[in-house]
Design a protein around this motif. Structure first.
Motif, PDB file in Angstrom:
ATOM      1  N   SER A 170      42.929  43.333  44.780  1.00 58.07           N
ATOM      2  CA  SER A 170      42.094  44.013  43.779  1.00 58.07           C
ATOM      3  C   SER A 170      42.805  44.159  42.435  1.00 58.07           C
ATOM      4  O   SER A 170      42.147  44.329  41.400  1.00 58.07           O
ATOM      5  N   GLN A 208      43.889  37.635  51.396  1.00 58.77           N
ATOM      6  CA  GLN A 208      42.589  38.158  50.978  1.00 58.77           C
ATOM      7  C   GLN A 208      41.934  37.210  49.992  1.00 58.77           C
ATOM      8  O   GLN A 208      42.575  36.322  49.432  1.00 58.77           O
ATOM      9  N   GLU A 210      39.558  38.041  46.728  1.00 60.40           N
ATOM     10  CA  GLU A 210      38.918  39.065  45.918  1.00 60.40           C
ATOM     11  C   GLU A 210      37.764  38.446  45.142  1.00 60.40           C
ATOM     12  O   GLU A 210      37.816  37.266  44.770  1.00 60.40           O
ATOM     13  N   PHE A 250      37.901  52.678  43.942  1.00 59.60           N
ATOM     14  CA  PHE A 250      37.502  51.905  42.759  1.00 59.60           C
ATOM     15  C   PHE A 250      36.093  51.357  42.832  1.00 59.60           C
ATOM     16  O   PHE A 250      35.683  50.584  41.961  1.00 59.60           O
ATOM     17  N   THR A 251      35.354  51.711  43.911  1.00 60.18           N
ATOM     18  CA  THR A 251      33.941  51.305  43.974  1.00 60.18           C
ATOM     19  C   THR A 251      33.104  52.496  44.415  1.00 60.18           C
ATOM     20  O   THR A 251      33.571  53.365  45.146  1.00 60.18           O
ATOM     21  N   GLY A 275      35.827  44.551  52.352  1.00 60.98           N
ATOM     22  CA  GLY A 275      35.424  45.793  51.709  1.00 60.98           C
ATOM     23  C   GLY A 275      34.694  45.395  50.442  1.00 60.98           C
ATOM     24  O   GLY A 275      34.974  44.341  49.867  1.00 60.98           O
ATOM     25  N   CYS A 276      33.759  46.236  50.007  1.00 65.00           N
ATOM     26  CA  CYS A 276      33.034  45.876  48.792  1.00 65.00           C
ATOM     27  C   CYS A 276      32.357  47.111  48.193  1.00 65.00           C
ATOM     28  O   CYS A 276      32.365  48.183  48.802  1.00 65.00           O
ATOM     29  N   GLY A 277      31.791  46.946  47.031  1.00 70.49           N
ATOM     30  CA  GLY A 277      31.069  48.054  46.433  1.00 70.49           C
ATOM     31  C   GLY A 277      30.789  47.796  44.965  1.00 70.49           C
ATOM     32  O   GLY A 277      31.164  46.750  44.425  1.00 70.49           O
ATOM     33  N   ALA A 305      32.349  44.354  43.341  1.00 67.71           N
ATOM     34  CA  ALA A 305      33.605  43.722  43.728  1.00 67.71           C
ATOM     35  C   ALA A 305      33.650  43.639  45.246  1.00 67.71           C
ATOM     36  O   ALA A 305      32.997  44.419  45.936  1.00 67.71           O
ATOM     37  N   GLY A 307      36.501  42.322  48.617  1.00 68.22           N
ATOM     38  CA  GLY A 307      37.787  41.763  49.022  1.00 68.22           C
ATOM     39  C   GLY A 307      37.706  41.458  50.498  1.00 68.22           C
ATOM     40  O   GLY A 307      37.443  42.350  51.292  1.00 68.22           O
TER      41      GLY A 307
HETATM   42  N1  PHE Z   1      40.875  46.125  48.169  1.00 68.87           N
HETATM   43  C1  PHE Z   1      40.138  46.579  49.321  1.00 68.87           C
HETATM   44  C2  PHE Z   1      41.030  46.434  50.540  1.00 68.87           C
HETATM   45  O1  PHE Z   1      42.049  45.831  50.487  1.00 68.87           O
HETATM   46  C3  PHE Z   1      38.889  45.782  49.531  1.00 68.87           C
HETATM   47  C4  PHE Z   1      37.901  45.946  48.399  1.00 68.87           C
HETATM   48  C5  PHE Z   1      37.885  45.041  47.371  1.00 68.87           C
HETATM   49  C6  PHE Z   1      36.987  46.970  48.398  1.00 68.87           C
HETATM   50  C7  PHE Z   1      36.982  45.142  46.348  1.00 68.87           C
HETATM   51  C8  PHE Z   1      36.060  47.117  47.407  1.00 68.87           C
HETATM   52  C9  PHE Z   1      36.060  46.209  46.369  1.00 68.87           C
HETATM   53  O2  PHE Z   1      40.729  46.902  51.600  1.00 68.87           O
END
Ligand code: PHE
Length: 338
Positions: A170, A208, A210, A250-251, A275-277, A305, A307
């Motif tokens: 991220s 990952q 992103e 962050f989401t 994960g997302c949002g 976003a 990941g």
């Molecule tokens: N960075 C988060 C994780 O590693 C995943 C994520 C990415 C969530 C982007 C929301 C938006 O678990």
């Protein structure tokens, strides 16, 4: 005169026959046919002959020159054969050859390439960022407060300098938005690091991918549609996907995505793959501060976003029940993908 030519020719043929190697043969050639060679001199002598003798002499000269040239060529072939035989002396040409090992791409590379290919077709461009990150890019700029558990020494690898091994990709969201102007539509595959207990679904170094889309009027429906389309393009239209409400700093709102894993010799089970949002407006506000401009004005732009864990995607794609197989480098396992 004619007799003289016969003598030269006989001498030449004898010298050729006696040449033991290519160097000697070349010297012989120069001695007879070179600029100062004997035959060349005999040819030059023709101009002193009476005219009526010239044709016969010329003819004899040609015959002699041809004979010598042919003998040299034949000898050269013969010497070459001797050389060739010498160079394979002692080598058993009947031995079977060594097995040729054909290389293949690692399953992680295969799944990453597939994922990138699908997302690029959807308009996402590749972005990149460092694996040794600042706390700012990994946490602060992503609205993650000092007391968040992810920032704990127990969870994250820190360097003495205060930098760290990024705990997620991220940070590339921030690296990208520091420079770009919306619309931004990027993906960033790469490694992430956590002090996780290693087990069948966790590694401390993992991979990952992103994704970030920021523009005017990006909605939650866009996020859901994009990711559902992506996973069905990757795994097939029958893929079972579920969005579970979750929390990321962050989401907002945030979700985790699970996909049914049908591993060999196991009951099908849901595993978390992403994960997302929707990008939290606080992230945009902090950008306004670091950039000193308003191009990411949270009143004007919105975004989503995501990941995902590439290792987990590989597990689902091929029904792999233990993530550790991906780093064991056991060729019996890897060969199946080549
Ligand atoms: N960075 C988060 C994780 O590693 C995943 C994520 C990415 C969530 C982007 C929301 C938006 O678990």
């Amino acid at each position: 005169m004619k007799q003289q030519l016969d003598t030269i020719q006989a001498d030449a043929l004898a010298a050729i026959a006696a040449s033991a190697d290519q160097k000697a043969l070349d010297d012989t050639r120069v001695a007879f046919l070179g600029k100062k060679g004997t035959l060349t001199a005999a040819a030059a002598a023709m101009k002193d002959l009476p005219n009526e003798e010239k044709p016969a002499y010329g003819q004899a000269l040609n015959v002699a020159r041809k004979a010598v040239t042919e003998a040299i060529d034949a000898k050269l072939v013969e010497l070459q054969e001797v050389e060739d035989k010498k160079s394979v002396d002692g080598i058993d040409l009947t031995l079977p050859p060594r097995e040729l090992l054909e290389g293949g791409l690692h399953p992680l590379t295969l799944i990453k390439d597939r994922a990138v290919q699908i997302l690029r077709r959807m308009g996402f461009a590749l972005a990149d960022g460092p694996e040794i990150e600042t706390e700012y890019h990994c946490f602060d700029a992503l609205n993650t407060p000092d007391d968040h558990p992810a920032r704990n020494e127990k969870d994250t690898f820190y360097f003495d300098s205060g930098k760290l091994l990024r705990t997620h990709t991220s940070s590339v969201q921030i690296r990208t938005m520091e420079k770009a102007t919306p619309p931004v539509r990027i993906i960033a595959p790469g490694s992430a690091y956590r002090r996780d207990e290693i087990d069948a679904t966790h590694l401390s170094v993992f991979n990952q991918l992103e994704g970030l889309f920021v523009a005017e009027d990006v909605k939650l429906g866009d996020l859901k549609g994009t990711l559902e389309y992506f996973f069905r393009a990757l795994f097939g239209t029958e893929t079972e996907i579920r969005f579970r409400p979750h929390f990321f700093p962050f989401t907002e709102p945030s979700f985790e995505i699970d996909i049914k894993l049908h591993a060999k010799g196991q009951e099908p089970k849901w595993i978390e793959v992403a994960g997302c949002g929707m990008v939290d407006p606080a992230v945009f506000s902090s950008l306004a501060e670091s950039r000193g401009d308003e191009v990411f004005d949270p009143e004007k732009v919105t975004g989503f976003a995501f990941g995902m864990g590439l290792d987990r995607l590989a597990m689902i794609q091929w029904g792999i029940k233990d993530i550790r197989l991906l780093i064991d480098n056991d060729t019996r396992f890897l060969k199946q993908f080549a």
